[in-house]
Motif scaffolding. Structure first.
Motif, mmCIF file in Angstrom:
data_model
loop_
_atom_site.group_PDB
_atom_site.id
_atom_site.type_symbol
_atom_site.label_atom_id
_atom_site.label_comp_id
_atom_site.label_asym_id
_atom_site.label_seq_id
_atom_site.Cartn_x
_atom_site.Cartn_y
_atom_site.Cartn_z
ATOM 1 N N HIS A 21 17.303 41.662 20.485
ATOM 2 C CA HIS A 21 18.346 42.591 20.257
ATOM 3 C C HIS A 21 19.052 43.087 21.673
ATOM 4 N N ILE A 22 18.105 43.490 22.560
ATOM 5 C CA ILE A 22 18.524 43.927 23.640
ATOM 6 C C ILE A 22 19.325 42.576 24.639
ATOM 7 N N GLU A 23 18.856 41.504 24.506
ATOM 8 C CA GLU A 23 19.392 40.373 24.933
ATOM 9 C C GLU A 23 20.839 40.162 24.397
ATOM 10 N N TYR A 24 20.895 40.129 22.861
ATOM 11 C CA TYR A 24 22.088 39.961 22.369
ATOM 12 C C TYR A 24 23.234 41.005 23.040
ATOM 13 N N VAL A 25 23.088 42.199 22.942
ATOM 14 C CA VAL A 25 24.021 43.257 22.981
ATOM 15 C C VAL A 25 24.046 43.186 24.756
ATOM 16 N N LEU A 26 23.235 43.047 25.726
ATOM 17 C CA LEU A 26 23.488 42.950 27.160
ATOM 18 C C LEU A 26 23.585 41.731 27.451
ATOM 19 N N GLY A 27 22.871 40.668 27.027
ATOM 20 C CA GLY A 27 22.980 39.416 27.719
ATOM 21 C C GLY A 27 24.389 38.437 27.150
ATOM 22 N N HIS A 28 24.531 38.630 25.919
ATOM 23 C CA HIS A 28 25.476 38.038 25.290
ATOM 24 C C HIS A 28 26.618 38.549 25.011
ATOM 25 N N ASN A 29 26.701 39.703 24.324
ATOM 26 C CA ASN A 29 28.030 40.373 24.082
ATOM 27 C C ASN A 29 28.909 40.967 25.332
ATOM 28 N N LEU A 30 27.770 41.676 26.097
ATOM 29 C CA LEU A 30 28.596 42.386 27.355
ATOM 30 C C LEU A 30 29.048 41.018 28.305
ATOM 31 N N ASP A 31 28.132 40.022 28.408
ATOM 32 C CA ASP A 31 28.845 38.800 28.947
ATOM 33 C C ASP A 31 30.371 38.437 28.562
ATOM 34 N N ARG A 32 30.382 38.269 27.344
ATOM 35 C CA ARG A 32 31.551 37.636 26.470
ATOM 36 C C ARG A 32 32.760 38.609 26.963
ATOM 37 N N ARG A 33 32.472 40.009 26.944
ATOM 38 C CA ARG A 33 33.478 40.779 27.265
ATOM 39 C C ARG A 33 33.885 40.600 28.655
ATOM 40 N N MET A 34 33.205 40.104 29.667
ATOM 41 C CA MET A 34 33.515 39.854 31.007
ATOM 42 C C MET A 34 34.128 38.405 31.106
ATOM 43 N N TYR A 35 33.737 37.434 30.002
ATOM 44 C CA TYR A 35 34.478 36.161 30.482
ATOM 45 C C TYR A 35 35.840 36.203 29.688
ATOM 46 N N ASP A 36 35.783 37.152 28.570
ATOM 47 C CA ASP A 36 37.134 37.146 27.772
ATOM 48 C C ASP A 36 38.098 37.550 28.946
ATOM 49 N N MET A 37 37.722 38.543 29.706
ATOM 50 C CA MET A 37 38.928 38.994 30.446
ATOM 51 C C MET A 37 39.179 37.954 31.788
ATOM 52 N N LEU A 38 38.218 37.430 32.019
ATOM 53 C CA LEU A 38 38.474 36.110 32.956
ATOM 54 C C LEU A 38 39.020 34.838 32.274
ATOM 55 N N GLY A 39 39.020 34.838 30.710
ATOM 56 C CA GLY A 39 39.623 33.774 30.245
ATOM 57 C C GLY A 39 38.779 32.408 30.372
ATOM 58 N N ILE A 40 37.323 32.756 30.482
ATOM 59 C CA ILE A 40 36.350 31.429 30.520
ATOM 60 C C ILE A 40 35.307 31.780 29.323
ATOM 61 N N ILE A 41 35.439 32.299 28.282
ATOM 62 C CA ILE A 41 34.332 32.365 27.320
ATOM 63 C C ILE A 41 33.803 31.037 27.151
ATOM 64 N N PRO A 42 32.493 30.805 27.532
ATOM 65 C CA PRO A 42 32.097 29.382 27.621
ATOM 66 C C PRO A 42 31.264 28.759 26.076
ATOM 67 N N THR A 43 31.105 29.899 25.240
ATOM 68 C CA THR A 43 30.351 29.493 24.220
ATOM 69 C C THR A 43 30.764 30.647 22.981
ATOM 70 N N ILE A 44 31.367 29.868 21.775
ATOM 71 C CA ILE A 44 31.487 30.614 20.624
ATOM 72 C C ILE A 44 30.350 30.467 19.893
ATOM 73 N N PRO A 45 29.504 31.559 19.631
ATOM 74 C CA PRO A 45 28.281 31.165 18.953
ATOM 75 C C PRO A 45 28.401 30.671 17.321
ATOM 76 N N GLY A 46 27.432 29.912 17.033
ATOM 77 C CA GLY A 46 27.638 29.100 15.630
ATOM 78 C C GLY A 46 27.357 30.200 14.747
ATOM 79 N N ALA A 47 26.748 31.336 14.823
ATOM 80 C CA ALA A 47 26.681 32.450 13.770
ATOM 81 C C ALA A 47 28.011 32.921 13.297
ATOM 82 N N VAL A 48 29.045 33.106 14.076
ATOM 83 C CA VAL A 48 30.082 33.655 14.047
ATOM 84 C C VAL A 48 31.440 33.212 14.889
#
Length: 716
Positions: A488-515
């Motif tokens: 849970h900690i990894e998803y919130v910190l390591g995945h979702n916070l990363d996606r916010r950063m990657y979104d602003m940079l325009g380079i989200i590398p992975t769309i999770p298969g779950a959603v």
């Protein structure tokens, strides 16, 4: 034999311990080798086992008079151990001895002066300096000088146990054997001076080593050259107090600035020669065979192996330190980008007019399913509660557990079931894409449940015609266990916070298969899902980016997934993820030199993803290796404070990530343990994936066992 007897024999039979899996052995062996190299380098630089204590003089009650009043050389070997013999240097004879070397800087200068005056001397070397400068040992021996031992780490041996004494001598002999193929029976204790200064602290060391075959050499004159008193003072202090008396003189060829020693040496030799003195080694002066003797066989090759390994460690450490600096730069750079860009993304997400007019057209939800009987009902029930118009296509990929039968029995009017022969997740999704009735396709896993608003929140960004795909917010549903809380900690910190950063940079590398959601046009442009890699979600995301489509992160599109509940399942899942991600990065490597949108991603996005997603985690174990080294062998207090600061930064960032995701922070209580246990497990997984990639190994699909404990949540 009865059944009871057979069972009793089985219970009494000793169980064989299973060998650890190879997947643990190889990465752990690599990390252990790196730690061993750092420890070897620490030994060579006198950082490991360093002891700076120096004993104060005490009463001399147990030291024999013949030792206190005799010469500088004490022989307590064999039968002489209880009644040692003391030897003086003969008249008109001088022995020059040099302690603490050999030094790469000063020993060559001293050897030049000795060779110029045809003088042989004694060099009492430390094992650590020998391991660092084996060439100097070879040169000393080749020029006819005598080698003596001065311990390995230069501690005051009066404080050391017998085991430590034996280790100090054995390691120094090992280094001598590797450096020059010799051993020595001559020894001088660190911090020693005259034999008359022996006391109840230091004399037991002489007796203990004498019983093991060592002759101890003290001094007649200490020049105090290590105090840098000046050239004239060094020469004056070295001159015999009694004209014509033999002398064993102490000088130093290492341990600091020895320029005054070098300058004084030639003057001292010339003055003594002018006074009629001859120069000799200790053994020559006493008419004995040389204390330096050659070694052969196992001792020789063990020593060579030790020197080779130490030299590798000495030259490897700067590289490891440089890589550690890279890790620090990447991690703190990532933290800084997160702290700067995540708030911007959070503020942007609050705007109601961000994407334009609301999207209301129906969409297709694809649910690829393979042996999901425990979860599929919860998944479909959550979709039934959706507040957005959807059609659902369940693609049963050859399940053998009756998954398709459960779907049919539920008879939900908005659900279509497609049965197919097992061909993998990519194949199932392509079948669903071809059957989809609508232009926007939402993809989810068969073990995932949506909130009622998930689909609506997920598709709103498609109001912007430039957006080709949207990543949702995957949440761990079974977070009440320790392993679940860590994920849970990894998803919130390591995945979702990363996606916010990657979104602003325009380079989200992975769309999770779950959603995740895609425009069908974007999927058609890249040829649909590919089975070239084990991370089909990363592969398709990078392909869509290379086509010039924008990808964004919809934080309110929450999906709840069942995370692995055991270490074995977690290992299998993350191994596949990391290995598949590497495959996807390698597959799209040509984007680096491409033109157009692919080139923009290849030259900007792909390097960032590789640095943050592979290089930084792959090198991160260096932090823990140096942490262990610091705690065990260096400054434990400073090391723990530094690591505590790192944990504090992680805790603050994690709390901030939880706040942005509107999560209760009480799960962060397991963060310290996660950093100590879970993080290291993920390192080993990544190392194993890298080893597999470099060795050309292939990884099969690994199906995780599900329990179906994650049900459709109440609207958050």
């Amino acid at each position: 034999m009865s059944r009871h007897q057979r069972r009793r024999q089985t219970l009494l039979r000793p169980r064989r311990l299973a060998a650890p899996p190879l997947r643990f052995v190889m990465p752990l062996s690599l990390l252990a080798c790196l730690l061993a190299l750092i420890v070897l380098r620490g030994l060579a630089t006198n950082e490991v086992f360093h002891d700076s204590r120096v004993a104060e003089s005490v009463d001399q009650t147990t030291v024999p008079d013949q030792v206190l009043k005799g010469g500088p050389v004490v022989d307590a070997r064999g039968e002489k151990n209880d009644d040692p013999v003391s030897y003086r240097i003969p008249d008109r004879t001088v022995v020059l001895s040099f302690d603490d070397g050999p030094s790469e800087e000063w020993t060559p200068e001293i050897l030049k002066i000795l060779a110029a005056h045809n003088v042989r001397a004694d060099f009492f070397v430390t094992g650590s300096m020998t391991a660092r400068n084996p060439d100097m040992i070879r040169k000393i021996v080749a020029e006819g000088h005598e080698i003596g031992l001065h311990s390995f780490t230069h501690p005051d041996l009066a404080f050391q146990s017998h085991a430590r004494l034996s280790w100090e001598m054995a390691q120094t002999q090992l280094a001598l054997a590797g450096a020059a193929g010799v051993h020595s029976t001559l020894f001088r204790p660190p911090y020693s001076s005259y034999a008359g200064a022996l006391d109840d602290w230091s004399y037991p060391v002489v007796k203990y080593l004498g019983a093991r075959g060592y002759i101890t050499a003290f001094i007649d004159h200490d020049t105090d050259d290590w105090k840098l008193p000046g050239v004239d003072a060094i020469v004056k202090e070295a001159m015999p107090a009694t004209p014509g008396a033999g002398e064993l003189i102490l000088l130093h060829d290492a341990g600091g600035d020895r320029s005054q020693t070098v300058a004084a040496l030639g003057i001292l030799i010339e003055k003594l020669q002018a006074d009629g003195y001859r120069f000799a080694t200790i053994s020559e002066a006493l008419g004995a065979t040389s204390a330096t003797t050659p070694v052969h066989g196992f001792q020789l090759w063990a020593g060579k192996g030790y020197i080779w390994t130490t030299q590798l460690a000495v030259h490897t450490l700067p590289v490891l330190i440089a890589l550690l600096a890279v890790v620090g730069f990447l991690n703190f750079g990532r933290f800084a980008l997160m702290l700067v860009l995540a708030p911007v993304h959070a503020r942007r997400a609050k705007r109601t007019d961000l994407w334009g007019e609301p999207v209301t057209e129906p969409v297709t939800v694809l649910v690829p399913a393979y042996n999901e009987r425990e979860c599929i009902a919860n998944t479909l029930n959550s979709l039934a509660a959706s507040d957005y118009p959807i059609e659902v296509i369940v693609i049963d990929d050859g399940s053998s557990d009756g998954t398709a039968d459960i779907v049919e029995e539920m008879a939900l009017p908005f659900v279509r079931l497609i049965r197919k022969v097992n061909g993998g997740k990519s194949s199932a999704l392509n079948v669903g894409i071809a059957a989809a009735s609508h232009d926007i396709v939402v993809m989810m896993d068969g073990d995932t449940v949506f909130e009622p608003s998930t689909v609506r929140e997920l598709v709103q960004p498609f109001a912007d015609p430039g957006i080709g795909a949207v990543s949702g917010n995957a949440k761990v549903g079974n977070r009440d266990s320790l392993i679940g809380a860590w994920q849970h900690i990894e998803y919130v910190l390591g995945h979702n916070l990363d996606r916010r950063m990657y979104d602003m940079l325009g380079i989200i590398p992975t769309i999770p298969g779950a959603v995740g959601a895609f425009r069908k046009e974007a999927l058609d442009a890249v040829g649909g899902m590919s089975d070239d890699t084990l991370a089909e979600d990363t592969d398709i995301t990078m392909a869509v980016l290379c086509e010039g489509w924008r990808i964004v992160y919809a934080e309110r599109a929450r999906a709840w997934t069942e995370a692995p509940a055991s270490i074995q399942q977690l290992w299998s899942q993350r191994y596949r993820w990391s290995y598949g991600s590497m495959q996807a990065m390698w597959k799209h490597r040509r984007a680096v030199t491409a033109r157009g949108p692919a080139g923009r991603f290849g030259r900007f996005g792909l390097p960032i993803v590789v640095l943050f997603g592979v290089v930084a985690p792959l090198l991160a174990p260096l932090v823990d290796i140096f942490l262990m080294y610091g705690v065990l062998f260096a400054d434990a207090g400073l090391t723990l404070v530094s690591f505590g600061g790192f944990l504090s930064i992680q805790a603050v960032l994690s709390w901030y990530a939880f706040r942005l995701d509107r999560e209760k922070p009480w799960h962060l209580i397991s963060l310290p343990l996660q950093q100590v246990v879970y993080r290291q497990l993920m390192y080993i997984v990544l190392l194993q994936s890298t080893i597999t990639a470099f060795t050309g190994g292939r990884l099969r699909w690994q199906k995780l066992r599900r329990t179906g404990e994650v049900a459709a949540p109440v609207e958050a």
